[in-house]
Design a protein around this motif. Structure first.
Motif, PDB file in Angstrom:
ATOM      1  N   GLU A 233      -0.391  -6.966  -8.938  1.00  0.00           N
ATOM      2  CA  GLU A 233      -1.405  -7.834  -9.532  1.00  0.00           C
ATOM      3  C   GLU A 233      -0.791  -9.126 -10.041  1.00  0.00           C
ATOM      4  OE1 GLU A 233      -4.934  -7.724 -12.943  1.00  0.00           O
ATOM      5  OE2 GLU A 233      -3.567  -6.019 -12.682  1.00  0.00           O
ATOM      6  N   LYS A 234       0.403  -9.024 -10.639  1.00  0.00           N
ATOM      7  CA  LYS A 234       1.069 -10.229 -11.131  1.00  0.00           C
ATOM      8  C   LYS A 234       1.495 -11.147  -9.993  1.00  0.00           C
ATOM      9  CE  LYS A 234       2.861  -8.688 -15.608  1.00  0.00           C
ATOM     10  NZ  LYS A 234       4.052  -8.613 -16.481  1.00  0.00           N
ATOM     11  N   ARG A 235       1.981 -10.532  -8.928  1.00  0.00           N
ATOM     12  CA  ARG A 235       2.502 -11.315  -7.802  1.00  0.00           C
ATOM     13  C   ARG A 235       1.383 -11.894  -6.941  1.00  0.00           C
ATOM     14  NH1 ARG A 235       3.405 -14.040  -4.253  1.00  0.00           N
ATOM     15  NH2 ARG A 235       5.207 -14.150  -2.833  1.00  0.00           N
ATOM     16  N   PHE A 236       0.286 -11.120  -6.779  1.00  0.00           N
ATOM     17  CA  PHE A 236      -0.820 -11.560  -5.921  1.00  0.00           C
ATOM     18  C   PHE A 236      -2.103 -11.657  -6.743  1.00  0.00           C
ATOM     19  CE2 PHE A 236       2.261  -9.337  -3.207  1.00  0.00           C
ATOM     20  CZ  PHE A 236       2.538 -10.340  -2.284  1.00  0.00           C
ATOM     21  N   ASN A 237      -2.912 -10.592  -6.733  1.00  0.00           N
ATOM     22  CA  ASN A 237      -4.154 -10.580  -7.506  1.00  0.00           C
ATOM     23  C   ASN A 237      -4.635  -9.138  -7.655  1.00  0.00           C
ATOM     24  OD1 ASN A 237      -5.390  -9.924  -4.984  1.00  0.00           O
ATOM     25  ND2 ASN A 237      -5.507 -12.126  -4.518  1.00  0.00           N
ATOM     26  N   LEU A 238      -5.731  -8.956  -8.343  1.00  0.00           N
ATOM     27  CA  LEU A 238      -6.260  -7.620  -8.617  1.00  0.00           C
ATOM     28  C   LEU A 238      -6.660  -6.869  -7.348  1.00  0.00           C
ATOM     29  CD1 LEU A 238      -7.080  -5.464 -10.665  1.00  0.00           C
ATOM     30  CD2 LEU A 238      -9.300  -6.612 -10.880  1.00  0.00           C
ATOM     31  N   PRO A 239      -7.349  -7.508  -6.376  1.00  0.00           N
ATOM     32  CA  PRO A 239      -7.701  -6.769  -5.147  1.00  0.00           C
ATOM     33  C   PRO A 239      -6.478  -6.185  -4.423  1.00  0.00           C
ATOM     34  CG  PRO A 239      -8.995  -8.771  -5.277  1.00  0.00           C
ATOM     35  CD  PRO A 239      -7.992  -8.848  -6.386  1.00  0.00           C
ATOM     36  N   VAL A 240      -5.371  -6.942  -4.401  1.00  0.00           N
ATOM     37  CA  VAL A 240      -4.165  -6.414  -3.754  1.00  0.00           C
ATOM     38  C   VAL A 240      -3.647  -5.196  -4.517  1.00  0.00           C
ATOM     39  CG1 VAL A 240      -1.754  -6.908  -3.169  1.00  0.00           C
ATOM     40  CG2 VAL A 240      -3.522  -8.628  -2.764  1.00  0.00           C
ATOM     41  N   ARG A 241      -3.679  -5.262  -5.853  1.00  0.00           N
ATOM     42  CA  ARG A 241      -3.243  -4.115  -6.658  1.00  0.00           C
ATOM     43  C   ARG A 241      -4.116  -2.896  -6.364  1.00  0.00           C
ATOM     44  NH1 ARG A 241      -2.663  -3.658 -13.288  1.00  0.00           N
ATOM     45  NH2 ARG A 241      -2.464  -1.374 -13.341  1.00  0.00           N
ATOM     46  N   LEU A 242      -5.426  -3.089  -6.332  1.00  0.00           N
ATOM     47  CA  LEU A 242      -6.338  -1.971  -6.084  1.00  0.00           C
ATOM     48  C   LEU A 242      -6.156  -1.399  -4.684  1.00  0.00           C
ATOM     49  CD1 LEU A 242      -9.604  -3.347  -7.762  1.00  0.00           C
ATOM     50  CD2 LEU A 242      -7.977  -1.670  -8.671  1.00  0.00           C
ATOM     51  N   PHE A 243      -5.941  -2.279  -3.710  1.00  0.00           N
ATOM     52  CA  PHE A 243      -5.727  -1.814  -2.339  1.00  0.00           C
ATOM     53  C   PHE A 243      -4.438  -0.995  -2.231  1.00  0.00           C
ATOM     54  CE2 PHE A 243      -3.723  -2.367   1.824  1.00  0.00           C
ATOM     55  CZ  PHE A 243      -4.699  -1.819   2.648  1.00  0.00           C
ATOM     56  N   GLY A 244      -3.351  -1.514  -2.835  1.00  0.00           N
ATOM     57  CA  GLY A 244      -2.075  -0.789  -2.788  1.00  0.00           C
ATOM     58  C   GLY A 244      -2.168   0.557  -3.481  1.00  0.00           C
ATOM     59  N   SER A 245      -2.840   0.594  -4.621  1.00  0.00           N
ATOM     60  CA  SER A 245      -2.999   1.844  -5.358  1.00  0.00           C
ATOM     61  C   SER A 245      -3.853   2.828  -4.580  1.00  0.00           C
ATOM     62  CB  SER A 245      -3.641   1.557  -6.717  1.00  0.00           C
ATOM     63  OG  SER A 245      -3.861   2.754  -7.420  1.00  0.00           O
ATOM     64  N   ALA A 246      -4.974   2.356  -4.022  1.00  0.00           N
ATOM     65  CA  ALA A 246      -5.864   3.239  -3.263  1.00  0.00           C
ATOM     66  C   ALA A 246      -5.176   3.795  -2.016  1.00  0.00           C
ATOM     67  CB  ALA A 246      -7.139   2.491  -2.871  1.00  0.00           C
TER      68      ALA A 246
END
Length: 381
Positions: A233-246
């Motif tokens: 999320e820090k490096r990119f954005n929240l959608p990328v964090r959610l996608f990686g986590s999912a």
């Protein structure tokens, strides 16, 4: 001429020879039973083949032996005797039973007899001492969750254990995270059935360790974040964090199915408890102590499980060697004679366990696991 050679067919690999049947089993009905057995019922062994016209109605009938083939050890054993030998028919399942309908009971004569049986497994008693050990161990894991829950005062305590984890405990926890039922049960079984090609997959943990130690851990430590997904999320954005986590959660759900099934299979086999009950108990227990105790409970239960697993493996090794004539020397000799220590499979065939497939696949897999496990563990120190 009656033959007793046997073969099996594997998609993508074709036909290959297996151990010879003890006696010919021409036209015998057969069926798969359990996890790794094939039962062969009777069959014409050719003993009276040249006397068919001489014996006619006085023919004694066909073989009544029940043979079992173990698909992993590639061995045949006699399992019992039929009340009558029937050939040129089939064996089918009817509920939990096996039925052999009709067939020839002697050359040229069809029988109306129908055989029905229910396979029963002879199991050694698990015993009160073993049962008590399992119960105490499982209750101990649960109590660890309860104990560490009392030390949680904040979210940081839940996720980072208040930074009071010793370095060696964090290291054992990371190792325990990698050491699943697949590593402990499936890979040894596969190695026993084939060779040491998958040993390279375990060595990838060692190969990836310097990357984790010198790159991952200092990086996460400097950022002072809780999870690797927080960095996304820090490096990119929240959608990328959610996608990686999912994506990681979906992968873990598929992996956990195997990780839970394998020990449940072993536990159900030795205790007689229903396998679904074993899966449910283990899943609930792990969920409860994790929710209660957070990362601190996870790390210390990992430490305990690593000690139990490694200790059990070492003890089992000596027990197995003690049960073989000649000990370790005989095991090594037999393994060499059967090419069991072959480690490198040099081929570009993507359908087999080639060196490049095992190495690349396990390097990337261990890199993903290590990045996830090491982030929380190292920040708990």
């Amino acid at each position: 001429r009656y033959l007793n050679d046997a073969y099996r067919f594997r998609p993508g690999k074709g036909w290959e020879k297996i151990s010879d049947v003890p006696t010919p089993v021409v036209a015998a009905p057969s069926i798969a039973v359990g996890q790794s057995h094939i039962l062969v019922f009777g069959g014409d062994d050719g003993e009276n083949a040249e006397r068919v016209w001489e014996l006619k109605d006085k023919h004694p009938g066909f073989s009544r032996e029940i043979l079992a083939f173990h698909t992993i050890t590639n061995t045949w054993v006699k399992m019992g005797t039929l009340p009558a030998g029937l050939v040129t028919t089939t064996a089918v399942r009817w509920g939990d039973n096996i039925v052999i309908p009709g067939g020839e009971d002697r050359p040229g004569h069809r029988s109306a007899e129908v055989l029905e049986a229910r396979p029963s497994e002879s199991k050694a008693r698990f015993g009160v001492l073993n049962s008590a050990a399992v119960v105490v161990y499982l209750c101990g894991l649960l109590m660890m969750g309860v104990y560490f829950s009392r030390r949680e005062k904040s979210t940081a305590d839940f996720f980072l254990a208040g930074r009071r984890i010793p370095w060696w405990a964090a290291g054992l926890s990371i190792f325990g995270t990698q050491l699943s039922a697949i590593t402990f049960m499936a890979i040894p079984a596969k190695t026993y059935a084939t060779n040491w090609v998958f040993f390279l997959g375990n060595m990838c943990i060692v190969l990836i360790a310097p990357v984790v130690v010198f790159l991952y851990l200092p990086f996460f430590r400097r950022l002072n974040i809780t999870t690797a997904y927080q960095y996304l999320e820090k490096r990119f954005n929240l959608p990328v964090r959610l996608f990686g986590s999912a994506a990681f959660i979906l992968f873990q759900l598929g992996r956990m199915g195997i990780v839970l099934f394998l020990p449940a299979l072993a536990l159900a086999t030795v205790t007689g408890v229903n396998i679904y009950t074993c899966i449910l108990v283990m899943a609930l227990l792990c969920t409860v102590y994790t929710v209660l105790g957070g990362i601190e409970a996870v790390i210390w239960t990992d430490v305990l499980q690593v000690i139990v697993l490694i200790g059990g493996a070492i003890i089992s090794l000596f027990v197995i060697a003690g049960g073989v004539d000649g000990g370790f020397g005989a095991i090594v000799s037999i393994g060499r004679a059967n090419a069991k220590f072959q480690t490198f499979n040099w081929t570009w065939d993507a359908t087999v366990a080639a060196v490049w497939i095992v190495l690349i696949g396990n390097l990337l897999s261990n890199l993903a696991f290590s990045s996830s496990a090491s982030c929380s563990d190292v920040l708990s120190i």
